[in-house]
Design a protein around this motif. Structure first.
Motif, short mmCIF file in Angstrom:
data_model
loop_
_atom_site.label_atom_id
_atom_site.label_comp_id
_atom_site.label_asym_id
_atom_site.label_seq_id
_atom_site.Cartn_x
_atom_site.Cartn_y
_atom_site.Cartn_z
N TRP A 149 25.17 -12.24 -38.60
CA TRP A 149 24.46 -13.52 -38.54
C TRP A 149 24.09 -13.88 -37.11
O TRP A 149 22.93 -14.17 -36.81
N ASP A 150 25.08 -13.87 -36.21
CA ASP A 150 24.82 -14.25 -34.82
C ASP A 150 23.94 -13.25 -34.08
O ASP A 150 22.97 -13.62 -33.42
N ARG A 151 24.28 -11.97 -34.21
CA ARG A 151 23.63 -10.95 -33.38
C ARG A 151 22.22 -10.62 -33.86
O ARG A 151 21.31 -10.43 -33.05
N TYR A 152 22.03 -10.53 -35.18
CA TYR A 152 20.75 -10.02 -35.67
C TYR A 152 19.84 -11.08 -36.28
O TYR A 152 18.66 -10.81 -36.52
N ILE A 153 20.36 -12.23 -36.57
CA ILE A 153 19.51 -13.28 -37.16
C ILE A 153 19.29 -14.40 -36.16
O ILE A 153 18.16 -14.64 -35.72
N VAL A 154 20.36 -15.08 -35.78
CA VAL A 154 20.21 -16.22 -34.86
C VAL A 154 19.65 -15.77 -33.51
O VAL A 154 18.74 -16.39 -32.97
N TYR A 155 20.17 -14.66 -32.98
CA TYR A 155 19.72 -14.17 -31.68
C TYR A 155 18.22 -13.87 -31.69
O TYR A 155 17.48 -14.29 -30.78
N TYR A 156 17.75 -13.17 -32.72
CA TYR A 156 16.33 -12.80 -32.76
C TYR A 156 15.43 -13.98 -33.13
O TYR A 156 14.25 -13.99 -32.76
N PHE A 157 15.97 -14.97 -33.82
CA PHE A 157 15.23 -16.20 -34.01
C PHE A 157 14.96 -16.84 -32.64
O PHE A 157 13.85 -17.28 -32.35
N GLY A 158 16.01 -16.88 -31.83
CA GLY A 158 15.88 -17.45 -30.50
C GLY A 158 14.90 -16.66 -29.65
O GLY A 158 14.07 -17.25 -28.92
N ALA A 169 9.61 -16.17 -27.04
CA ALA A 169 8.38 -15.40 -26.84
C ALA A 169 7.13 -16.22 -27.14
O ALA A 169 6.06 -15.97 -26.59
N LEU A 170 7.27 -17.21 -28.00
CA LEU A 170 6.13 -18.05 -28.39
C LEU A 170 6.05 -19.35 -27.60
O LEU A 170 5.15 -20.16 -27.85
N SER A 171 6.93 -19.53 -26.64
CA SER A 171 7.06 -20.83 -25.98
C SER A 171 5.96 -21.14 -24.96
O SER A 171 5.65 -22.31 -24.72
N PHE A 172 5.42 -20.13 -24.32
CA PHE A 172 4.43 -20.34 -23.26
C PHE A 172 4.95 -21.34 -22.21
O PHE A 172 4.24 -22.25 -21.79
N GLY A 173 6.23 -21.19 -21.88
CA GLY A 173 6.82 -22.03 -20.85
C GLY A 173 7.52 -23.27 -21.36
O GLY A 173 8.20 -23.97 -20.60
N ASN A 174 7.38 -23.59 -22.66
CA ASN A 174 8.03 -24.77 -23.22
C ASN A 174 8.59 -24.44 -24.60
O ASN A 174 7.84 -24.12 -25.52
N PRO A 175 9.92 -24.51 -24.77
CA PRO A 175 10.53 -24.13 -26.05
C PRO A 175 10.10 -25.01 -27.22
O PRO A 175 10.13 -24.58 -28.37
N GLY A 176 9.68 -26.25 -26.93
CA GLY A 176 9.19 -27.11 -28.01
C GLY A 176 7.93 -26.52 -28.63
O GLY A 176 7.76 -26.53 -29.87
N ILE A 177 7.04 -25.99 -27.79
CA ILE A 177 5.83 -25.33 -28.29
C ILE A 177 6.22 -24.09 -29.10
O ILE A 177 5.62 -23.79 -30.14
N GLY A 178 7.25 -23.38 -28.63
CA GLY A 178 7.73 -22.20 -29.35
C GLY A 178 8.22 -22.55 -30.75
O GLY A 178 7.94 -21.83 -31.71
N ILE A 179 8.94 -23.66 -30.88
CA ILE A 179 9.43 -24.09 -32.20
C ILE A 179 8.26 -24.43 -33.11
O ILE A 179 8.26 -24.08 -34.30
N ILE A 180 7.25 -25.11 -32.57
CA ILE A 180 6.09 -25.49 -33.38
C ILE A 180 5.35 -24.25 -33.88
O ILE A 180 5.05 -24.14 -35.08
N ILE A 181 5.06 -23.30 -32.97
CA ILE A 181 4.33 -22.10 -33.36
C ILE A 181 5.17 -21.26 -34.32
O ILE A 181 4.66 -20.74 -35.32
N PHE A 182 6.46 -21.15 -34.04
CA PHE A 182 7.37 -20.40 -34.91
C PHE A 182 7.37 -21.00 -36.32
O PHE A 182 7.33 -20.27 -37.32
N THR A 183 7.42 -22.32 -36.42
CA THR A 183 7.44 -23.00 -37.71
C THR A 183 6.16 -22.72 -38.49
O THR A 183 6.20 -22.44 -39.70
#
Length: 272
Positions: free
Chosen positions: A36-45, A50-64
């Motif tokens: 769970w931690d290594r292969y799911i949560v870690y790769y979610f993060g 990778a999608l953040s473009f400098g801001n993790p909030g943008i990453g969450i939006i694009i990821f969603t």
């Protein structure tokens, strides 16, 4: 009975996800142990970063948004299954009237006949729970990533500290509002909504509001975007207002046809 089973199923999924996630609070990185931690949560993060473009909030939006697009076929399947279930309602009502007695033998026969009816129509009564079954682990993995990966926990977006609750309560309230609109639009396309399904219109938004106030604001951001996407998707693909207009037009057409037939029969009788 079907609504009761859905409630048991939903609660069971919450318990299962809580067991999967455990109570881990330590930092997650490439050296973390456990599937769970290594292969799911870690790769979610990693995906969010990778999608953040400098801001993790943008990453969450694009990821969603990406997650919601991936889930579109499943949501389409759910919609088709719900429509088929609605078409079976008259036959289900006939069975309930036929087996109205509450003795154990009659109840058993009713359940067998209902199951046969669902099977013949190719309908799974629990198919409406499939999107929830898939989204619960996603939601929990995202929450764990935001809470346990430093780059996300310490990230900021607008007025938010993503790893902490929203101090203004704006996001939890928006998340609850969009959840209510989404569930309301879904039930509007169904007739004879009763019991658990009707209660879900209010229970789910309240649960989202309560958790949004207590948990990381990054999770509330996910709920806002996810449910806003769901509202837009419903209005574009399964618009209940359009379905109602079509149903009303079909009913009007049938009434006019019946009226024309009665008029024709009356004319024939007069000629005789």
């Amino acid at each position: 009975m079907k609504n009761k089973k859905k409630w048991v199923f939903i609660l069971s999924m919450f318990v299962l996800v809580l067991i999967l996630t455990g109570c881990g609070t330590g930092e997650i990185n490439q050296s973390s142990a456990g599937v769970w931690d290594r292969y799911i949560v870690y790769y979610f993060g990693e995906a969010i970063k990778a999608l953040s473009f400098g801001n993790p909030g943008i990453g969450i939006i694009i990821f969603t948004i990406i997650i919601r697009i991936i889930l579109l076929p499943l949501m389409h399947y759910q919609t088709k299954s719900m429509r088929k279930t609605q078409e079976l309602q008259p036959k289900l009502k006939e069975l309930q009237e036929k087996y109205a007695s509450k003795d154990s033998e009659t109840v058993r026969k009713l359940q067998e006949e209902q199951q046969r009816l669902y099977s013949d129509a190719g309908v799974n009564p629990l198919s409406g729970c499939l999107p929830l079954l898939v989204q619960l682990p996603i939601m929990m993995a995202l929450w764990q990533a935001i809470s346990r990966i430093p780059e996300l926990t310490q990230g900021t977006f607008l007025w938010l500290e993503l790893g902490k609750p929203d101090p203004t309560y704006i996001l939890p309230i928006l998340a609850a509002i969009f959840t209510f609109i989404s569930t309301r639009l879904t039930t509007m396309s169904q007739s004879n909504v009763q019991g658990a399904m009707k209660a879900m219109n209010y229970v789910m938004p309240l649960m989202i509001l309560f958790m949004g106030v207590k948990l990381a604001s990054g999770l509330s951001l996910y709920w806002v975007i996810s449910n806003a996407f769901q509202v837009l998707q419903t209005l574009l693909i399964n618009n209940p207002y359009k379905l109602r207009r079509e149903q009303e037009a079909e009913e009007q057409r049938k009434r006019e046809l019946e009226k024309a037939l009665r008029k024709a029969n009356t004319s024939k009788k007069r000629k005789k």
